[in-house]
Structure formats: structure tokens, C-alpha cells
Design an enzyme around this catalytic site. Structure first.
Site, PDB file in Angstrom:
ATOM      1  N   GLY A 178       0.788  -1.238   0.000  1.00 34.02           N
ATOM      2  CA  GLY A 178       0.000   0.000   0.000  1.00 34.02           C
ATOM      3  C   GLY A 178       0.815   1.281   0.000  1.00 34.02           C
ATOM      4  O   GLY A 178       0.327   2.323   0.441  1.00 34.02           O
ATOM      5  N   SER A 179       2.039   1.235  -0.544  1.00 32.58           N
ATOM      6  CA  SER A 179       2.816   2.484  -0.540  1.00 32.58           C
ATOM      7  C   SER A 179       2.246   3.494  -1.545  1.00 32.58           C
ATOM      8  O   SER A 179       2.317   4.710  -1.318  1.00 32.58           O
ATOM      9  CB  SER A 179       4.301   2.221  -0.795  1.00 32.58           C
ATOM     10  OG  SER A 179       4.528   1.842  -2.124  1.00 32.58           O
ATOM     11  N   ASN A 180       1.669   3.009  -2.633  1.00 31.83           N
ATOM     12  CA  ASN A 180       1.010   3.954  -3.555  1.00 31.83           C
ATOM     13  C   ASN A 180      -0.271   4.505  -2.942  1.00 31.83           C
ATOM     14  O   ASN A 180      -0.594   5.688  -3.124  1.00 31.83           O
ATOM     15  CB  ASN A 180       0.722   3.284  -4.899  1.00 31.83           C
ATOM     16  CG  ASN A 180       1.939   3.288  -5.795  1.00 31.83           C
ATOM     17  OD1 ASN A 180       2.347   4.335  -6.293  1.00 31.83           O
ATOM     18  ND2 ASN A 180       2.558   2.119  -5.969  1.00 31.83           N
ATOM     19  N   HIS A 224       1.447   0.818 -13.095  1.00 35.08           N
ATOM     20  CA  HIS A 224       2.257  -0.366 -13.423  1.00 35.08           C
ATOM     21  C   HIS A 224       3.719   0.071 -13.499  1.00 35.08           C
ATOM     22  O   HIS A 224       4.031   1.097 -14.110  1.00 35.08           O
ATOM     23  CB  HIS A 224       1.796  -0.938 -14.768  1.00 35.08           C
ATOM     24  CG  HIS A 224       2.519  -2.185 -15.160  1.00 35.08           C
ATOM     25  ND1 HIS A 224       2.225  -3.424 -14.599  1.00 35.08           N
ATOM     26  CD2 HIS A 224       3.544  -2.404 -16.012  1.00 35.08           C
ATOM     27  CE1 HIS A 224       3.029  -4.333 -15.115  1.00 35.08           C
ATOM     28  NE2 HIS A 224       3.842  -3.741 -15.985  1.00 35.08           N
ATOM     29  N   VAL A 281      -4.834  -7.389 -19.620  1.00 36.98           N
ATOM     30  CA  VAL A 281      -3.990  -7.017 -18.486  1.00 36.98           C
ATOM     31  C   VAL A 281      -2.978  -5.929 -18.868  1.00 36.98           C
ATOM     32  O   VAL A 281      -2.330  -6.017 -19.915  1.00 36.98           O
ATOM     33  CB  VAL A 281      -3.237  -8.264 -17.959  1.00 36.98           C
ATOM     34  CG1 VAL A 281      -2.225  -7.889 -16.883  1.00 36.98           C
ATOM     35  CG2 VAL A 281      -4.232  -9.266 -17.410  1.00 36.98           C
ATOM     36  N   ASP A 282      -2.850  -4.915 -18.019  1.00 40.95           N
ATOM     37  CA  ASP A 282      -1.876  -3.832 -18.201  1.00 40.95           C
ATOM     38  C   ASP A 282      -1.988  -3.180 -19.575  1.00 40.95           C
ATOM     39  O   ASP A 282      -0.982  -2.843 -20.213  1.00 40.95           O
ATOM     40  CB  ASP A 282      -0.449  -4.334 -17.945  1.00 40.95           C
ATOM     41  CG  ASP A 282      -0.271  -4.814 -16.511  1.00 40.95           C
ATOM     42  OD1 ASP A 282      -0.897  -4.224 -15.611  1.00 40.95           O
ATOM     43  OD2 ASP A 282       0.468  -5.779 -16.292  1.00 40.95           O
TER      44      ASP A 282
HETATM   45  C1  GRF Z   1       3.726  -1.102  -7.362  1.00 33.89           C
HETATM   46  O1  GRF Z   1       5.004  -1.253  -7.927  1.00 33.89           O
HETATM   47  C2  GRF Z   1       2.671  -0.973  -8.429  1.00 33.89           C
HETATM   48  O2  GRF Z   1       3.123  -0.279  -9.550  1.00 33.89           O
HETATM   49  C3  GRF Z   1       2.382  -2.402  -8.788  1.00 33.89           C
HETATM   50  O3  GRF Z   1       2.429  -3.102  -7.567  1.00 33.89           O
HETATM   51  C4  GRF Z   1       3.273  -2.381  -6.657  1.00 33.89           C
HETATM   52  C5  GRF Z   1       2.431  -2.095  -5.463  1.00 33.89           C
HETATM   53  O4  GRF Z   1       3.158  -1.484  -4.432  1.00 33.89           O
HETATM   54  N1  GRF Z   1       1.141  -2.512  -9.486  1.00 33.89           N
HETATM   55  P1  GRF Z   1       2.388  -0.813  -3.241  1.00 33.89           P
HETATM   56  O5  GRF Z   1       1.436  -1.853  -2.661  1.00 33.89           O
HETATM   57  O6  GRF Z   1       1.670   0.384  -3.754  1.00 33.89           O
HETATM   58  O7  GRF Z   1       3.472  -0.448  -2.242  1.00 33.89           O
END
Ligand code: GRF
Length: 224
Positions: A18-20, A112, A147-148
Site C-alpha cells: 500500500g505504498s502507492n 504499473h 492485463v496492463d
Molecule cells: C507497485 O510497484 C505498483 O506499480 C504495482 O504493484 C506495486 C504495489 O506497491 N502494481 P504498493 O502496494 O503500492 O506499495
């Protein structure tokens, strides 16, 4: 007194760290940011991202996945009930049901960690290293059934270093992701994106003039 501008309501789907999600939470903490997170949904109860939502006082829940279709219909109902107008996938590691993707068409975005359409699917950083590219990066795009894939909103370019391994490259790309995702959601919230076929036009945005080179300069030869 001026009425505060309505903020776009965003639902976020996660599976893990969940860092994003955190980057979006941090951006939305600024009252001037035009979006707010109204619901976080995880498909895994142990996802550390759920604690980030809890800490920020954001509604969050785990949905079971008896089948892909049932997860999707539960998620759809919860998102609608929350008033979400945009759904952001942030490390959501499942393929979404096609009916869900269609129901949220043009209101569903993903991040992504590669310069799409290169290196779709799993382990894009590992794929980039194996391909020997000098640059990789990250992409925020509207989601389509494959996907993507889907119209690209924004990208950040990240150099590959000679001594990179998958972890180092992933970390460098992740730092760019944390800047790119809040920017892309802001552009959506400000109503500046228009989709034409498979491309996205952005009003009032400038592209950089510069080109990046990697290597950036040839070092003096040791023999010289
Ligand atoms: C990120 O690299 C995102 O681009 C990919 O999965 C990873 C998730 O990281 N889809 P986080 O959970 O947001 O830290």
C-alpha cells in the site's frame, strides 16, 4: 465565503504493502488536492495497506474472493455505496472481472512499474533487467480488459543502473510511482483528461523538451 470545491471521491483497491495508497493519502491530506479517498478495499485481510487506511481514518474493508465475479460484484456495490467516482488500483494483484472493468470504464485507473506497453504482467522490473533496457519507469493508465493495457495517462522515466538488481530498480521506480499516481489522479479530478480511441489528451499540460541519455556521458577510459 467561497464554497469549498467538491472533491472527487476515489476508491482504492489494494492487495499488499500500500505504498502507492499512502502516496495518494498524503496528497489528499492537502486541502487544495482535488480528490479524497472514500474507501479502500483489499482482497487480502493481511494487506499492510489496510492499516494505512485505518491510520488515516479512511473506511476500509476486505472482501472475500469465492469467485472473481462475486468479488467484483461486492466491490462494485461497496464502491457505489461509498460514492466513489474513480477507482484506483494500487498494487491490486488480481485480474478484475470483465463486467467490473466495463462498468467502471474510463473511471478505473492502474499504476504499473514499467513504461507500458513494454513489460506487461508480473515482475516488470525483472523483465526490464533481462531485456537490458537503459530506461524503465512507471505508467498510470485507464484499465481495459486485457492485463496492463488501456489509454496511457502519464509516465515517468527511470534510468537503469549498471549495478541494479531487481530490488534496487524497483525501489527507484517506486519513488517515481509515488509522485506519478497523485499527479495522474489530480489531472482526472480536474477534468483535464479526454480519451480518444486508445490515447489520452491532457488539457493545459506541457511535455518536457529534454531527451535523457543513458549512459549520460562516456567516462574517460581507464586505459587512456
Ligand atoms: C507497485 O510497484 C505498483 O506499480 C504495482 O504493484 C506495486 C504495489 O506497491 N502494481 P504498493 O502496494 O503500492 O506499495
Amino acid at each position: 465565503m467561497a464554497r469549498p470545491r467538491a472533491q472527487l471521491k476515489v476508491g482504492v483497491l489494494i492487495s499488499g504493502r500500500g505504498s502507492n495508497l499512502q502516496a495518494l493519502i498524503d496528497a489528499a491530506a492537502d486541502p487544495a488536492y482535488p480528490a479524497e479517498i472514500v474507501l479502500v478495499i483489499s482482497n487480502r485481510p493481511e494487506a499492510p495497506g489496510l492499516a494505512r487506511a485505518a491510520h488515516a481514518g479512511i473506511a476500509h474493508r476486505t472482501l472475500a474472493e469465492p469467485t472473481r465475479a462475486l468479488f467484483a460484484s461486492e466491490a462494485d456495490a461497496a464502491l457505489r455505496q461509498s460514492g466513489a467516482e474513480l477507482v484506483a488500483l494500487a498494487g491490486f494483484m488480481r485480474i478484475l472481472d470483465t463486467a467490473f472493468v466495463e462498468a467502471w470504464r474510463d473511471r478505473l485507473v492502474n499504476i504499473h512499474p514499467s513504461l507500458l506497453p513494454a513489460f506487461q504482467g508480473l515482475h516488470p522490473q525483472r523483465q526490464a533487467l533481462a531485456a537490458g533496457v537503459r530506461f524503465s519507469g512507471c505508467t498510470v493508465h485507464f484499465v481495459r480488459a486485457a492485463v496492463d493495457s488501456g489509454p496511457i495517462i502519464a509516465q515517468a522515466v527511470v534510468p537503469v543502473h549498471g549495478d541494479d538488481d531487481e530490488a534496487r530498480l524497483s525501489e527507484r521506480i517506486l519513488a517515481a510511482e509515488h509522485r506519478l499516481y497523485p499527479m495522474a489522479v489530480r489531472l482526472f479530478a480536474e477534468g483535464r483528461l479526454s480519451i480518444r480511441d486508445n490515447t489520452v489528451a491532457i488539457s493545459g499540460a506541457a511535455a518536457p523538451e529534454i531527451a535523457l541519455f543513458n549512459p549520460s556521458q562516456a567516462l574517460a577510459s581507464a586505459a587512456g
